[in-house]
Design a protein around this motif. Sequence first.
Motif, PDB file in Angstrom:
ATOM      1  N   SER A 151      47.921  33.127  61.503  1.00  0.00           N
ATOM      2  CA  SER A 151      46.946  32.586  60.564  1.00  0.00           C
ATOM      3  C   SER A 151      45.773  33.534  60.378  1.00  0.00           C
ATOM      4  O   SER A 151      45.234  33.662  59.284  1.00  0.00           O
ATOM      5  CB  SER A 151      46.461  31.214  61.034  1.00  0.00           C
ATOM      6  N   SER A 152      45.360  34.228  61.420  1.00  0.00           N
ATOM      7  CA  SER A 152      44.259  35.178  61.258  1.00  0.00           C
ATOM      8  C   SER A 152      44.686  36.369  60.422  1.00  0.00           C
ATOM      9  O   SER A 152      43.895  36.928  59.676  1.00  0.00           O
ATOM     10  CB  SER A 152      43.728  35.635  62.615  1.00  0.00           C
ATOM     11  N   ARG A 153      45.928  36.760  60.519  1.00  0.00           N
ATOM     12  CA  ARG A 153      46.414  37.863  59.682  1.00  0.00           C
ATOM     13  C   ARG A 153      46.412  37.459  58.208  1.00  0.00           C
ATOM     14  O   ARG A 153      46.069  38.240  57.349  1.00  0.00           O
ATOM     15  CB  ARG A 153      47.819  38.269  60.105  1.00  0.00           C
ATOM     16  N   GLN A 154      46.821  36.225  57.926  1.00  0.00           N
ATOM     17  CA  GLN A 154      46.852  35.783  56.541  1.00  0.00           C
ATOM     18  C   GLN A 154      45.442  35.694  55.952  1.00  0.00           C
ATOM     19  O   GLN A 154      45.223  36.034  54.806  1.00  0.00           O
ATOM     20  CB  GLN A 154      47.531  34.424  56.438  1.00  0.00           C
ATOM     21  N   PHE A 155      44.481  35.248  56.730  1.00  0.00           N
ATOM     22  CA  PHE A 155      43.130  35.142  56.224  1.00  0.00           C
ATOM     23  C   PHE A 155      42.457  36.503  56.093  1.00  0.00           C
ATOM     24  O   PHE A 155      41.583  36.684  55.268  1.00  0.00           O
ATOM     25  CB  PHE A 155      42.277  34.241  57.128  1.00  0.00           C
ATOM     26  N   SER A 156      42.869  37.472  56.891  1.00  0.00           N
ATOM     27  CA  SER A 156      42.208  38.772  56.837  1.00  0.00           C
ATOM     28  C   SER A 156      42.744  39.647  55.720  1.00  0.00           C
ATOM     29  O   SER A 156      42.118  40.608  55.325  1.00  0.00           O
ATOM     30  CB  SER A 156      42.345  39.502  58.176  1.00  0.00           C
ATOM     31  N   ARG A 157      43.900  39.322  55.198  1.00  0.00           N
ATOM     32  CA  ARG A 157      44.474  40.106  54.104  1.00  0.00           C
ATOM     33  C   ARG A 157      44.011  39.552  52.776  1.00  0.00           C
ATOM     34  O   ARG A 157      43.881  38.346  52.591  1.00  0.00           O
ATOM     35  CB  ARG A 157      45.990  40.064  54.150  1.00  0.00           C
ATOM     36  N   SER A 158      43.792  40.438  51.844  1.00  0.00           N
ATOM     37  CA  SER A 158      43.452  39.962  50.507  1.00  0.00           C
ATOM     38  C   SER A 158      44.729  39.800  49.700  1.00  0.00           C
ATOM     39  O   SER A 158      45.750  40.406  49.987  1.00  0.00           O
ATOM     40  CB  SER A 158      42.501  40.933  49.820  1.00  0.00           C
ATOM     41  N   SER A 159      44.661  39.014  48.670  1.00  0.00           N
ATOM     42  CA  SER A 159      45.853  38.783  47.860  1.00  0.00           C
ATOM     43  C   SER A 159      46.243  40.026  47.066  1.00  0.00           C
ATOM     44  O   SER A 159      47.405  40.250  46.793  1.00  0.00           O
ATOM     45  CB  SER A 159      45.634  37.610  46.913  1.00  0.00           C
ATOM     46  N   SER A 160      45.254  40.859  46.705  1.00  0.00           N
ATOM     47  CA  SER A 160      45.586  42.048  45.922  1.00  0.00           C
ATOM     48  C   SER A 160      46.312  43.089  46.767  1.00  0.00           C
ATOM     49  O   SER A 160      47.080  43.874  46.236  1.00  0.00           O
ATOM     50  CB  SER A 160      44.323  42.655  45.328  1.00  0.00           C
ATOM     51  N   ALA A 161      46.093  43.094  48.064  1.00  0.00           N
ATOM     52  CA  ALA A 161      46.794  44.047  48.923  1.00  0.00           C
ATOM     53  C   ALA A 161      48.257  43.674  49.056  1.00  0.00           C
ATOM     54  O   ALA A 161      49.095  44.534  49.280  1.00  0.00           O
ATOM     55  CB  ALA A 161      46.132  44.100  50.291  1.00  0.00           C
ATOM     56  N   GLN A 162      48.583  42.400  48.907  1.00  0.00           N
ATOM     57  CA  GLN A 162      49.960  41.959  49.048  1.00  0.00           C
ATOM     58  C   GLN A 162      50.727  42.064  47.740  1.00  0.00           C
ATOM     59  O   GLN A 162      51.933  42.211  47.748  1.00  0.00           O
ATOM     60  CB  GLN A 162      49.996  40.518  49.546  1.00  0.00           C
ATOM     61  N   SER A 163      50.049  41.994  46.625  1.00  0.00           N
ATOM     62  CA  SER A 163      50.754  42.022  45.351  1.00  0.00           C
ATOM     63  C   SER A 163      50.876  43.457  44.844  1.00  0.00           C
ATOM     64  O   SER A 163      50.033  44.297  45.091  1.00  0.00           O
ATOM     65  CB  SER A 163      50.025  41.174  44.311  1.00  0.00           C
ATOM     66  N   ALA A 164      51.948  43.707  44.136  1.00  0.00           N
ATOM     67  CA  ALA A 164      52.189  45.041  43.590  1.00  0.00           C
ATOM     68  C   ALA A 164      51.577  45.196  42.198  1.00  0.00           C
ATOM     69  O   ALA A 164      51.539  46.293  41.662  1.00  0.00           O
ATOM     70  CB  ALA A 164      53.681  45.310  43.523  1.00  0.00           C
ATOM     71  N   ASN A 165      51.091  44.123  41.602  1.00  0.00           N
ATOM     72  CA  ASN A 165      50.514  44.168  40.263  1.00  0.00           C
ATOM     73  C   ASN A 165      49.091  44.710  40.329  1.00  0.00           C
ATOM     74  O   ASN A 165      48.306  44.317  41.182  1.00  0.00           O
ATOM     75  CB  ASN A 165      50.499  42.788  39.632  1.00  0.00           C
ATOM     76  N   VAL A 166      48.787  45.618  39.411  1.00  0.00           N
ATOM     77  CA  VAL A 166      47.444  46.182  39.327  1.00  0.00           C
ATOM     78  C   VAL A 166      46.829  45.704  38.017  1.00  0.00           C
ATOM     79  O   VAL A 166      47.483  45.707  36.976  1.00  0.00           O
ATOM     80  CB  VAL A 166      47.506  47.730  39.361  1.00  0.00           C
ATOM     81  N   ALA A 167      45.575  45.293  38.086  1.00  0.00           N
ATOM     82  CA  ALA A 167      44.907  44.785  36.892  1.00  0.00           C
ATOM     83  C   ALA A 167      44.743  45.882  35.847  1.00  0.00           C
ATOM     84  O   ALA A 167      44.624  47.062  36.179  1.00  0.00           O
ATOM     85  CB  ALA A 167      43.543  44.218  37.268  1.00  0.00           C
ATOM     86  N   ASP A 168      44.732  45.482  34.570  1.00  0.00           N
ATOM     87  CA  ASP A 168      44.602  46.451  33.477  1.00  0.00           C
ATOM     88  C   ASP A 168      43.253  47.158  33.516  1.00  0.00           C
ATOM     89  O   ASP A 168      43.173  48.349  33.222  1.00  0.00           O
ATOM     90  CB  ASP A 168      44.769  45.751  32.133  1.00  0.00           C
ATOM     91  N   GLY A 169      42.206  46.439  33.858  1.00  0.00           N
ATOM     92  CA  GLY A 169      40.885  47.053  33.942  1.00  0.00           C
ATOM     93  C   GLY A 169      40.839  48.150  34.991  1.00  0.00           C
ATOM     94  O   GLY A 169      40.166  49.160  34.822  1.00  0.00           O
ATOM     95  N   TYR A 170      41.546  47.961  36.086  1.00  0.00           N
ATOM     96  CA  TYR A 170      41.592  48.975  37.143  1.00  0.00           C
ATOM     97  C   TYR A 170      42.306  50.225  36.648  1.00  0.00           C
ATOM     98  O   TYR A 170      41.877  51.341  36.921  1.00  0.00           O
ATOM     99  CB  TYR A 170      42.308  48.402  38.369  1.00  0.00           C
ATOM    100  N   LYS A 171      43.400  50.048  35.895  1.00  0.00           N
ATOM    101  CA  LYS A 171      44.111  51.206  35.345  1.00  0.00           C
ATOM    102  C   LYS A 171      43.221  51.980  34.372  1.00  0.00           C
ATOM    103  O   LYS A 171      43.187  53.202  34.384  1.00  0.00           O
ATOM    104  CB  LYS A 171      45.385  50.749  34.633  1.00  0.00           C
ATOM    105  N   THR A 172      42.492  51.247  33.536  1.00  0.00           N
ATOM    106  CA  THR A 172      41.582  51.885  32.583  1.00  0.00           C
ATOM    107  C   THR A 172      40.495  52.655  33.305  1.00  0.00           C
ATOM    108  O   THR A 172      40.176  53.785  32.939  1.00  0.00           O
ATOM    109  CB  THR A 172      40.948  50.818  31.673  1.00  0.00           C
ATOM    110  N   LEU A 173      39.938  52.054  34.343  1.00  0.00           N
ATOM    111  CA  LEU A 173      38.903  52.709  35.130  1.00  0.00           C
ATOM    112  C   LEU A 173      39.438  53.975  35.777  1.00  0.00           C
ATOM    113  O   LEU A 173      38.756  55.005  35.797  1.00  0.00           O
ATOM    114  CB  LEU A 173      38.364  51.751  36.192  1.00  0.00           C
TER     115      LEU A 173
END
Length: 91
Positions: A13-35
Amino acid sequence: MSAKNVASLVLQSSRQFSRSSSAQSANVADGYKTLKNVQAKYQKPDGKPVFLKGGATDQILFITTSVLSVVGCVGIGKLIYELSYPPKNEE
């Protein structure tokens, strides 16, 4: 439950709370690609200073600033000259 099972549940449970959802997903936001594309444009080693890498707008602003600086320096020089040599009074 044994102490061993409780310890493993706490670790999971501590591992799940310490990880962010973006680190687990392979999708990158469009704004991040533009940046990232904009950052790559400014970090390209093309010999231009960073304040001119924005294109024509940056060049126009730079030239305008340079011209206004020269005009200001000439105006200050003229003011100093006029204050140093005031006109003579004809009395």
